[in-house]
Design a protein around this motif. Structure first.
Motif, PDB file in Angstrom:
ATOM      1  N   PHE A  38       0.810  -1.219   0.000  1.00 28.13           N
ATOM      2  CA  PHE A  38       0.000   0.000   0.000  1.00 28.13           C
ATOM      3  C   PHE A  38       0.841   1.265   0.000  1.00 28.13           C
ATOM      4  CE2 PHE A  38      -3.935  -2.105   0.331  1.00 28.13           C
ATOM      5  CZ  PHE A  38      -3.746  -3.224   1.111  1.00 28.13           C
TER       6      PHE A  38
ATOM      7  N   ARG B 183      -0.838 -10.938   1.712  1.00 29.58           N
ATOM      8  CA  ARG B 183      -1.503 -11.425   0.512  1.00 29.58           C
ATOM      9  C   ARG B 183      -2.719 -10.562   0.274  1.00 29.58           C
ATOM     10  NH1 ARG B 183      -1.890 -17.524   1.679  1.00 29.58           N
ATOM     11  NH2 ARG B 183       0.360 -17.552   1.738  1.00 29.58           N
TER      12      ARG B 183
ATOM     13  N   TRP C 284      -5.960  -9.012  -2.090  1.00 28.39           N
ATOM     14  CA  TRP C 284      -6.983  -9.580  -2.960  1.00 28.39           C
ATOM     15  C   TRP C 284      -7.293  -8.600  -4.078  1.00 28.39           C
ATOM     16  CZ3 TRP C 284     -10.409 -14.006  -2.029  1.00 28.39           C
ATOM     17  CH2 TRP C 284      -9.931 -14.837  -1.010  1.00 28.39           C
TER      18      TRP C 284
ATOM     19  N   ASN D  37     -18.525 -12.666   1.483  1.00 32.97           N
ATOM     20  CA  ASN D  37     -17.302 -12.779   2.292  1.00 32.97           C
ATOM     21  C   ASN D  37     -16.038 -12.654   1.441  1.00 32.97           C
ATOM     22  OD1 ASN D  37     -17.767 -15.209   1.036  1.00 32.97           O
ATOM     23  ND2 ASN D  37     -16.987 -16.455   2.714  1.00 32.97           N
TER      24      ASN D  37
ATOM     25  N   GLU E  37     -15.612  -8.861   0.421  1.00 34.15           N
ATOM     26  CA  GLU E  37     -15.089  -7.999   1.499  1.00 34.15           C
ATOM     27  C   GLU E  37     -13.573  -8.023   1.563  1.00 34.15           C
ATOM     28  OE1 GLU E  37     -18.753  -8.328   4.650  1.00 34.15           O
ATOM     29  OE2 GLU E  37     -16.853  -9.320   5.108  1.00 34.15           O
ATOM     30  N   ASN E  38     -12.973  -9.116   1.078  1.00 31.92           N
ATOM     31  CA  ASN E  38     -11.514  -9.223   1.146  1.00 31.92           C
ATOM     32  C   ASN E  38     -10.820  -8.330   0.138  1.00 31.92           C
ATOM     33  OD1 ASN E  38     -11.667 -11.166   3.086  1.00 31.92           O
ATOM     34  ND2 ASN E  38     -11.601 -12.872   1.658  1.00 31.92           N
TER      35      ASN E  38
ATOM     36  N   SER F 297      -9.192  -5.620  -2.182  1.00 29.55           N
ATOM     37  CA  SER F 297      -8.638  -4.292  -1.896  1.00 29.55           C
ATOM     38  C   SER F 297      -8.131  -3.577  -3.129  1.00 29.55           C
ATOM     39  CB  SER F 297      -7.488  -4.412  -0.903  1.00 29.55           C
ATOM     40  OG  SER F 297      -6.412  -5.088  -1.508  1.00 29.55           O
TER      41      SER F 297
ATOM     42  N   SER G   2      -7.032  -5.423   3.796  1.00 27.76           N
ATOM     43  CA  SER G   2      -7.014  -6.438   2.759  1.00 27.76           C
ATOM     44  C   SER G   2      -7.199  -7.806   3.392  1.00 27.76           C
ATOM     45  CB  SER G   2      -5.680  -6.395   2.004  1.00 27.76           C
ATOM     46  OG  SER G   2      -5.623  -7.426   1.068  1.00 27.76           O
ATOM     47  N   GLY G   3      -7.984  -8.650   2.725  1.00 25.29           N
ATOM     48  CA  GLY G   3      -8.188 -10.008   3.227  1.00 25.29           C
ATOM     49  C   GLY G   3      -8.882 -10.037   4.578  1.00 25.29           C
ATOM     50  N   ALA G   4      -9.941  -9.228   4.725  1.00 31.36           N
ATOM     51  CA  ALA G   4     -10.570  -9.068   6.050  1.00 31.36           C
ATOM     52  C   ALA G   4     -11.097 -10.388   6.602  1.00 31.36           C
ATOM     53  CB  ALA G   4     -11.691  -8.046   5.962  1.00 31.36           C
ATOM     54  N   ASN G   5     -11.563 -11.295   5.743  1.00 36.17           N
ATOM     55  CA  ASN G   5     -12.150 -12.547   6.226  1.00 36.17           C
ATOM     56  C   ASN G   5     -11.159 -13.692   6.254  1.00 36.17           C
ATOM     57  OD1 ASN G   5     -14.758 -11.612   6.656  1.00 36.17           O
ATOM     58  ND2 ASN G   5     -15.208 -11.704   4.466  1.00 36.17           N
ATOM     59  N   THR G   6      -9.882 -13.419   6.024  1.00 35.97           N
ATOM     60  CA  THR G   6      -8.901 -14.510   5.953  1.00 35.97           C
ATOM     61  C   THR G   6      -7.964 -14.468   7.154  1.00 35.97           C
ATOM     62  OG1 THR G   6      -7.372 -13.142   4.727  1.00 35.97           O
ATOM     63  CG2 THR G   6      -8.910 -14.444   3.436  1.00 35.97           C
TER      64      THR G   6
END
Lengths: 172, 198, 358
Positions: free
Chosen positions: A133, B14, B16, B134, B137-138, B140, C264-268
């Motif tokens: 970022f 990682r 998304w 779900n 939401e990941n 970005s 990023s990757g909020a559900n992981t």
């Protein structure tokens, strides 16, 4: 490398030597020789002619002479980190013995192994390491994906339709 | 030390990405998608580093292939048993599973890599715009499309059509809407019966 | 003749190349030179190896027990090696431990020598150690306060405590060469003895050469040990957000406001959040984190680092040649975080004091 059979290590500086002041890491050096055996002839020659130069140049190194009957000549160096290194001086001319003594003086006492990297630093980066970022436009932080604004191809070039419309508008 | 831990987490995170495959060539899209899957877009890339990202692709049902690839591009399969070889044209495969063409394109693009299966697991394909909440939401970031989505006639408003300058002067008895009523042949009439769709 | 031959064979031992005599006609002895390897040799060597293992390792000995040892030369070389000109008597005294003096007294008593008639002219190093310890502590704090003028007093104390632990000073004194010179009853020398000796060396230098030289010694040997460490990690802040709030409000700025910058990757499991701290809509600091709470806490820590001006991009310590003309303010007092906390939270609700502890 994946292979661990050959010992290897990172570069080490004993006690941050040199950051404050430089301390010669050679603590004491022992010259072992035989007083009569011809094999120690060069060593005896070195002791007579070259040893005092060495001691005068390095007052911080304690020099011991250890005569040992019927044994080959050698030097034993002890370093400030507690390690001992010995080297055979049989068949080595006095000049070569000088060089080996100087070699021991210049060492840090750390065991000689393969270097993993030939440099070491505590501060690898002053500007900070990249992260995903770092250069992202902050507008994408509040965007709701999928967004056609970010999806569309940017440089489309002029199409025939655009050209026709432009000409038409210019004419008007 | 704790700060180093979170900084390392941030550098090797990682992320998304999402990609709209509407009207896109699957092979050119695969080139772009696999770049993100492998992590080649990152300056910290290394093959052993597992720095790849996740990519969510939607609208795979609406991909576009050039020329006669829908008919001529074949997918092969062998069950490893005798007589187990089969091949199918792209259009047939697409009917069966609308995500398979893009999936195979990415898979073939990653050939030679020993972590190919792991990378393919991070590719999420959806035929339509319906993506589970779900997963959405990941996300970005969005990957730019490969080809310009052409504006179809249906996308133009009647006003735009009417206000477009007339380029040709047609004779008075010329029927403009005749193309709509053109005598359309049955599909595949030009080929032999064996090759026609049932 | 046969007996002498036999004894010769016996004395030859396990050596394989023995020319056996072919005088005997019984077929027990081989005729001519040995043509195969000595099969007994391996078994012999294995047994000797096992015996050595059973005997155990060599007992640890002081360096002075070996033949090549000269204490006078070693003492002289110690001073020369460090580049300092010590008085020989003070330097010798610095290495004499109390246990050694006690031991000597005991030996004299055992031998029957009267202590009063022939007094023991040995002074131990406790006085030097105390002086050295005091000088070292005060100089370390003064130096750190001047180099990091905005750092809180608790952080300075934490760095000082880290540098003056027994392990650290023992490590330094070992690598200077004190271990072989120490005179004490205990062996191997403990880290407490080593650290006392180091402090005594500092004290001896102080009494011989004065304050400046001793301070330079401390700066050259103790302070570089901070290079490898992160100075912010030495001070454990329990509630960074509370401290940050107090600091900002008391300096007239707005309360700290954490905002989510990126996620990023909020559900992981590999979720990443970047949280930034703002005060009066001015950006102060940001930090990543595995969860939002971790990111917020780390951002608060980053903000405190920024206030203390001890971020990772800070200038290096002034050591070596660059520090020769260093002018330090010995009277400097740094801000104390505890005072700030008490001032801010103490004035409002007394119950709040218990929730914010450093």
């Amino acid at each position: 490398m994946a292979n661990n059979a050959i010992p290897r290590d990172f570069l080490k500086n004993v006690l941050q030597n040199g950051m404050g002041r430089y301390v010669c890491q050679l603590q004491r050096i022992t010259f072992r020789f035989c007083k009569s055996h011809p094999g120690s002839r060069h060593m005896r020659d070195f002791i007579e002619n070259h040893l005092l130069d060495f001691t005068q140049k390095n007052p911080g190194v304690v020099v011991y002479l250890q005569p040992r009957r019927h044994r080959p000549p050698s030097i034993v160096a002890e370093f400030l980190n507690g390690r001992r290194e010995s080297m055979e001086m049989m068949r080595k001319e006095p000049q070569e013995i000088c060089k080996w003594a100087e070699y021991m003086r210049g060492r840090s006492g750390v065991q000689i192994v393969n270097m993993i990297h030939n440099n070491h630093t505590e501060t690898p980066s002053t500007q900070g390491i990249w992260h995903p970022f770092m250069f992202r436009d902050s507008e994408t932080a509040v965007a709701k994906f999928p967004d056609p604004k970010y999806s569309a191809v940017r440089e489309t070039g002029k199409t025939a339709t655009d050209y026709v419309l432009e000409e038409f508008n210019n004419k008007e | 030390m704790a700060h180093n831990r979170v900084m390392q987490w941030a550098v090797l995170a990682r992320t998304w990405w999402i990609f709209d495959a509407n009207q896109q060539c699957p092979f050119r899209s695969a080139y772009r998608i696999t770049t993100y899957l492998q992590g080649l877009h990152k300056p910290v890339y290394h093959r052993h580093g597992d720095v790849g990202d996740h990519v969510v692709v939607f609208n795979t049902k609406h991909i576009a292939m050039r020329g006669d690839f829908w008919r001529t591009y074949k997918h092969f399969h062998h069950t490893r048993y005798a007589g187990g070889f089969s091949r199918a044209s792209a259009y047939r495969v697409h009917e069966e599973d609308p995500t398979r063409i893009l999936e195979r394109a990415c898979h073939n693009r990653l050939s030679g890599l020993d972590n190919r299966r792991t990378l393919m697991k991070r590719l999420h394909l959806f035929p339509d715009k319906d993506i589970p909440e779900n997963i959405l939401e990941n996300v970005s970031g969005q990957i730019q499309q490969v080809q310009v989505v052409p504006k179809k006639l249906e996308d133009y408003t009647q006003e735009d059509i009417d206000s477009f300058p007339q380029l040709f002067k047609m004779p008075e008895d010329y029927d403009i809407d005749s193309y709509k009523r053109e005598n359309r042949l049955e599909p595949d009439q030009h080929t032999s019966k064996a090759w026609r769709l049932k | 003749m046969a007996a002498s031959m036999a004894s010769k064979l016996f004395r030859a031992g396990a050596r394989s190349t023995i020319r056996k005599v072919s005088l005997f006609s019984n077929g027990l002895l081989q005729k001519g030179p040995r043509r195969n390897y000595d099969r007994h040799r391996m078994r012999y060597l294995k047994e000797m190896y096992q015996k050595r293992l059973d005997a155990g390792p060599e007992k640890p000995r002081r360096r002075s027990e070996w033949i090549n040892w000269n204490y006078d030369a070693e003492i002289y070389a110690f001073g020369q090696r460090l580049g300092e000109e010590f008085e020989e008597s003070t330097l010798r005294q610095a290495f004499i431990n109390r246990s050694y003096v006690e031991g000597e007294k005991k030996k004299r008593a055992e031998l029957g020598i009267d202590i009063d008639a022939v007094p023991l002219q040995l002074d131990d190093n406790t006085e030097f150690a105390n002086e050295g310890s005091v000088l070292m502590s005060s100089y370390l704090k003064v130096y750190l306060r001047n180099i990091y003028p905005y750092m809180f007093e608790e952080g300075i104390s934490a760095a000082h405590d880290y540098l003056t632990t027994d392990e650290m000073l023992a490590h330094i004194s070992k690598h200077i060469g004190c271990e072989d010179l120490i005179l004490s009853e205990e062996f191997p020398t403990s880290s407490a003895t080593l650290s006392t000796t180091f402090k005594a060396v500092v004290g001896a230098l102080f009494s011989d050469k004065g304050r400046e030289r001793a301070e330079q010694f401390v700066r050259d040997f103790v302070l570089p040990q901070l290079i490898e460490t992160d100075i912010n990690e030495l001070w454990q802040i329990v509630n960074p957000m509370g401290l940050l709030k107090a600091v900002l409000v008391l300096s007239g700025k707005g309360e700290p406001e954490p905002r989510l910058l990126w996620k990023s990757g909020a559900n992981t499991i590999m979720s990443l959040y970047w949280v930034g701290i703002y005060s009066d809509k001015d950006f102060i600091a940001k930090s990543p984190g595995e969860t939002i709470l971790i990111a917020e806490e780390m951002a608060a820590r980053e903000a405190i680092k920024k206030i203390m001006k001890t971020e990772d991009s800070r200038a290096p310590l002034v050591l070596g040649a660059a520090a020769e003309n260093l002018k330090l303010d010995y009277e400097r007092v740094n801000v104390s975080a505890e005072d700030i906390i008490r001032k801010y939270y103490g004035s409002e609700d007394p119950q709040k004091n218990t929730s914010t502890s450093l």
